[in-house]
Design an enzyme around this catalytic site. Structure first.
Site, PDB file in Angstrom:
ATOM      1  N   ASP A 195      -2.324   1.891   8.006  1.00  0.00           N
ATOM      2  CA  ASP A 195      -2.738   0.741   7.207  1.00  0.00           C
ATOM      3  C   ASP A 195      -2.540  -0.559   7.993  1.00  0.00           C
ATOM      4  O   ASP A 195      -1.530  -1.245   7.866  1.00  0.00           O
ATOM      5  CB  ASP A 195      -1.926   0.740   5.899  1.00  0.00           C
ATOM      6  CG  ASP A 195      -2.391  -0.320   4.934  1.00  0.00           C
ATOM      7  OD1 ASP A 195      -3.236  -1.153   5.319  1.00  0.00           O
ATOM      8  OD2 ASP A 195      -1.907  -0.321   3.790  1.00  0.00           O
TER       9      ASP A 195
ATOM     10  N   TYR B 235      -5.475  -2.912  -7.327  1.00  0.00           N
ATOM     11  CA  TYR B 235      -5.974  -4.165  -6.758  1.00  0.00           C
ATOM     12  C   TYR B 235      -6.378  -5.142  -7.843  1.00  0.00           C
ATOM     13  O   TYR B 235      -6.724  -4.740  -8.954  1.00  0.00           O
ATOM     14  CB  TYR B 235      -7.191  -3.904  -5.866  1.00  0.00           C
ATOM     15  CG  TYR B 235      -6.840  -3.257  -4.567  1.00  0.00           C
ATOM     16  CD1 TYR B 235      -6.290  -4.021  -3.541  1.00  0.00           C
ATOM     17  CD2 TYR B 235      -7.028  -1.911  -4.359  1.00  0.00           C
ATOM     18  CE1 TYR B 235      -5.943  -3.439  -2.344  1.00  0.00           C
ATOM     19  CE2 TYR B 235      -6.684  -1.322  -3.161  1.00  0.00           C
ATOM     20  CZ  TYR B 235      -6.140  -2.082  -2.157  1.00  0.00           C
ATOM     21  OH  TYR B 235      -5.797  -1.514  -0.981  1.00  0.00           O
TER      22      TYR B 235
ATOM     23  N   GLN C 227      -0.484   5.558   5.005  1.00  0.00           N
ATOM     24  CA  GLN C 227       0.320   4.333   5.165  1.00  0.00           C
ATOM     25  C   GLN C 227       0.533   3.936   6.620  1.00  0.00           C
ATOM     26  O   GLN C 227       0.497   2.759   6.957  1.00  0.00           O
ATOM     27  CB  GLN C 227       1.657   4.481   4.454  1.00  0.00           C
ATOM     28  CG  GLN C 227       1.526   4.107   2.991  1.00  0.00           C
ATOM     29  CD  GLN C 227       2.839   4.159   2.234  1.00  0.00           C
ATOM     30  OE1 GLN C 227       3.888   4.372   2.823  1.00  0.00           O
ATOM     31  NE2 GLN C 227       2.767   3.979   0.939  1.00  0.00           N
TER      32      GLN C 227
ATOM     33  N   SER D 115      -2.101  -3.860   6.018  1.00  0.00           N
ATOM     34  CA  SER D 115      -0.727  -4.159   5.595  1.00  0.00           C
ATOM     35  C   SER D 115       0.136  -4.588   6.774  1.00  0.00           C
ATOM     36  O   SER D 115       0.924  -5.533   6.660  1.00  0.00           O
ATOM     37  CB  SER D 115      -0.079  -2.925   4.950  1.00  0.00           C
ATOM     38  OG  SER D 115      -0.627  -2.714   3.685  1.00  0.00           O
TER      39      SER D 115
ATOM     40  N   ARG E 173      -5.855   3.298   0.662  1.00  0.00           N
ATOM     41  CA  ARG E 173      -4.420   3.004   0.577  1.00  0.00           C
ATOM     42  C   ARG E 173      -3.697   4.090  -0.195  1.00  0.00           C
ATOM     43  O   ARG E 173      -3.160   3.870  -1.268  1.00  0.00           O
ATOM     44  CB  ARG E 173      -4.223   1.623   0.005  1.00  0.00           C
ATOM     45  CG  ARG E 173      -4.342   0.631   1.153  1.00  0.00           C
ATOM     46  CD  ARG E 173      -4.479  -0.737   0.751  1.00  0.00           C
ATOM     47  NE  ARG E 173      -3.896  -1.608   1.763  1.00  0.00           N
ATOM     48  CZ  ARG E 173      -3.791  -2.905   1.627  1.00  0.00           C
ATOM     49  NH1 ARG E 173      -4.202  -3.475   0.526  1.00  0.00           N
ATOM     50  NH2 ARG E 173      -3.266  -3.625   2.583  1.00  0.00           N
TER      51      ARG E 173
HETATM   52  P1  NAI Z   1      -4.962  -8.631  -0.995  1.00  0.00           P
HETATM   53  O1  NAI Z   1      -4.754  -9.165   0.379  1.00  0.00           O
HETATM   54  O2  NAI Z   1      -6.281  -8.023  -1.339  1.00  0.00           O
HETATM   55  O3  NAI Z   1      -4.635  -9.803  -2.057  1.00  0.00           O
HETATM   56  C1  NAI Z   1      -3.417 -10.487  -2.042  1.00  0.00           C
HETATM   57  C2  NAI Z   1      -2.891 -10.695  -3.440  1.00  0.00           C
HETATM   58  O4  NAI Z   1      -3.647 -11.690  -4.113  1.00  0.00           O
HETATM   59  C3  NAI Z   1      -2.936  -9.454  -4.337  1.00  0.00           C
HETATM   60  O5  NAI Z   1      -1.621  -9.129  -4.728  1.00  0.00           O
HETATM   61  C4  NAI Z   1      -3.801  -9.886  -5.509  1.00  0.00           C
HETATM   62  O6  NAI Z   1      -3.387  -9.333  -6.740  1.00  0.00           O
HETATM   63  C5  NAI Z   1      -3.586 -11.386  -5.486  1.00  0.00           C
HETATM   64  N1  NAI Z   1      -4.569 -12.204  -6.239  1.00  0.00           N
HETATM   65  C6  NAI Z   1      -5.904 -12.026  -6.397  1.00  0.00           C
HETATM   66  N2  NAI Z   1      -6.413 -12.997  -7.169  1.00  0.00           N
HETATM   67  C7  NAI Z   1      -5.385 -13.816  -7.535  1.00  0.00           C
HETATM   68  C8  NAI Z   1      -5.260 -14.988  -8.327  1.00  0.00           C
HETATM   69  N3  NAI Z   1      -6.315 -15.543  -8.942  1.00  0.00           N
HETATM   70  N4  NAI Z   1      -4.052 -15.555  -8.469  1.00  0.00           N
HETATM   71  C9  NAI Z   1      -2.950 -15.013  -7.874  1.00  0.00           C
HETATM   72  N5  NAI Z   1      -2.989 -13.906  -7.107  1.00  0.00           N
HETATM   73  C10 NAI Z   1      -4.195 -13.308  -6.947  1.00  0.00           C
HETATM   74  O7  NAI Z   1      -3.844  -7.584  -1.380  1.00  0.00           O
HETATM   75  P2  NAI Z   1      -2.872  -6.702  -0.487  1.00  0.00           P
HETATM   76  O8  NAI Z   1      -1.737  -7.514  -0.058  1.00  0.00           O
HETATM   77  O9  NAI Z   1      -3.654  -6.062   0.576  1.00  0.00           O
HETATM   78  O10 NAI Z   1      -2.351  -5.602  -1.519  1.00  0.00           O
HETATM   79  C11 NAI Z   1      -2.695  -5.591  -2.864  1.00  0.00           C
HETATM   80  C12 NAI Z   1      -2.225  -4.311  -3.555  1.00  0.00           C
HETATM   81  O11 NAI Z   1      -2.340  -3.146  -2.770  1.00  0.00           O
HETATM   82  C13 NAI Z   1      -0.796  -4.357  -3.970  1.00  0.00           C
HETATM   83  O12 NAI Z   1      -0.715  -3.698  -5.213  1.00  0.00           O
HETATM   84  C14 NAI Z   1      -0.082  -3.535  -2.970  1.00  0.00           C
HETATM   85  O13 NAI Z   1       1.145  -3.055  -3.466  1.00  0.00           O
HETATM   86  C15 NAI Z   1      -1.103  -2.446  -2.787  1.00  0.00           C
HETATM   87  N6  NAI Z   1      -0.910  -1.759  -1.519  1.00  0.00           N
HETATM   88  C16 NAI Z   1      -0.751  -0.389  -1.534  1.00  0.00           C
HETATM   89  C17 NAI Z   1      -0.532   0.302  -0.353  1.00  0.00           C
HETATM   90  C18 NAI Z   1      -0.352   1.781  -0.360  1.00  0.00           C
HETATM   91  O14 NAI Z   1      -0.200   2.366  -1.392  1.00  0.00           O
HETATM   92  N7  NAI Z   1      -0.432   2.405   0.781  1.00  0.00           N
HETATM   93  C19 NAI Z   1      -0.478  -0.395   0.932  1.00  0.00           C
HETATM   94  C20 NAI Z   1      -0.665  -1.821   0.823  1.00  0.00           C
HETATM   95  C21 NAI Z   1      -0.887  -2.452  -0.370  1.00  0.00           C
END
Ligand code: NAI
Length: 376
Positions: A128, A225, A125, A131, A120
């Protein structure tokens, strides 16, 4: 280079890996599409033909000619057996859950790229797919909840009475969760959200939702993450959030830890505390579920609360989900093709990290270790 796009065979899967408009982004690539592959996503064969693709009748014929196969779902073992030796594949692959498939692909000297492994970083992007499909799933989750709930989402003040807005709680504010927040807000619900990552707070607030301030330490690891949480942390989280769950008409859970079982956020006792008619939509159903009572692939009712397992929601909105996915595919393929030939550069971090198998060997180290452990 010939890129083959088969019809998805998994029951309920309506998406297609490439849509006609993406062909223009792939000059020098000859696209072959199985007859009817785009039908369920409303991309008819003649649109592919107009865009320059060749429509092929049978999967055997399609795979036989392929230098590369693009799919949404992981190949089945039968599909892997159709792959020509030395060809490449690109799809979701969830390698840790499909070790038999990985072994079969390596045996057939297939180079298999997995969308789950695309790093990521900014440059990746457009590739991805996690996403892009999470965006669809987060949006759709709210619509599923709204149509199951016997109440309005928005506040209504009418001559026939006044109703308060639905209270919606989103647990996990990653890509899907943020999209769910935005959609629930557009429908007029009162929305609150919680995530273990500190950075999520500002994102939640910028969408007009309330971030629940629980007195818990942030659980953030490398790359932004969430890290796997201890039993003690989850028990404290459950205790602190249970009154918010009890007040909610709708709870949408999206919490995941990459490569691990989803954390349990909503226990049976918490469901008992909810009002009959409330709805839980669990997007983490396929990795164990965020609700203790979730049954993957089913809807269960418990004390009048509807618990909907919703792990493949993107497949239920196939037109735009396929368009997004196809952009991810074409962006990845462009990275691999030089002068009309497949020429992957394994010095490129995106190519290197996304490959599960490379021409007969298991390239992705955690998968190789899992295979060795499974064999011993
Ligand atoms: P994911 O699908 O792996 O998880 C979903 C969400 O669940 C995450 O935000 C995680 O922090 C949360 N989570 C885990 N355990 C939890 C708990 N006990 N209680 C509440 N929430 C909890 O995550 P996703 O949606 O794939 O993305 C996560 C991160 O990756 C984010 O920081 C996002 O901004 C980043 N990201 C970065 C990208 C890039 O730079 N190209 C692209 C997409 C995502």
């Amino acid at each position: 280079m010939k890129l083959a796009v088969p019809t998805e065979v998994r029951p309920g899967e309506q998406r297609v890996a490439l849509v006609p408009s993406e062909l223009a982004r792939l000059p020098g690539v000859e696209v072959l599409v199985q007859r009817g592959a785009g039908d369920r996503a409303l991309f008819p064969d003649h649109d592919y033909e107009e865009a320059g693709a060749t429509v092929v009748e049978r999967p055997e014929e399609l795979y036989r000619q392929a230098d590369m196969v693009a799919k949404v779902q992981p190949l089945t073992l039968a599909e892997a057996d159709l792959m020509p030796e030395g060809a490449s594949s690109l799809s979701f692959l969830a390698p840790s859950a499909h070790l038999d498939l990985v072994r079969r692909l390596a045996d057939r000297k297939v180079t298999a790229y997995s969308f789950e492994l695309v790093p990521r970083i900014s440059r990746a992007q457009a590739m991805d797919a996690l996403s892009s499909q999470a965006t669809v799933a987060g949006y759709r989750a709210v619509l599923v909840a709204a149509s199951r709930l016997g109440k309005f989402f928005p506040l209504f003040m009418t001559a026939a009475g006044t109703v308060p807005p639905a209270r919606t709680l989103i647990m996990g504010a990653g890509v899907a969760g943020l999209q769910a927040i935005a959609t629930a807000r557009r429908l007029g619900a009162v929305v609150s959200a919680y995530d273990v990552r500190a950075a999520a707070k500002e994102e939640v607030k910028s969408l007009g939702a309330t971030f629940l301030e629980l007195s818990l330490e942030a659980q953030e690891g490398a790359g932004g993450y969430a890290v796997a949480q201890s039993e003690d942390f989850l028990a404290r989280q459950q205790e602190l959030i249970s009154s918010h769950v009890a007040r909610s008409d709708v709870v949408i859970t999206t919490a995941a830890i990459p490569g691990r079982r989803a954390p349990v956020l909503v226990t049976e006792a918490m469901v008992r505390g909810m009002h009959p008619g409330s709805v839980i939509v669990d997007l983490a159903a396929s990795t164990g579920g965020n609700c203790e009572l979730t049954k993957d692939g089913e809807e269960v009712s418990f004390n009048g609360v509807h618990i909907i397992a919703a792990s493949e929601l993107a497949a239920t909105m196939p037109t735009h989900a396929s368009s997004f996915f196809a952009r991810n595919v074409s962006s990845f393929v462009k990275l691999l093709v030089k002068d009309g030939r497949l020429a992957p550069d394994f010095n490129d971090e995106i190519v290197d990290k996304s490959a599960v198998t490379v021409a007969g060997s298991v390239h992705h180290e955690p998968t190789r270790t899992a295979l060795e452990e499974a064999q011993s």
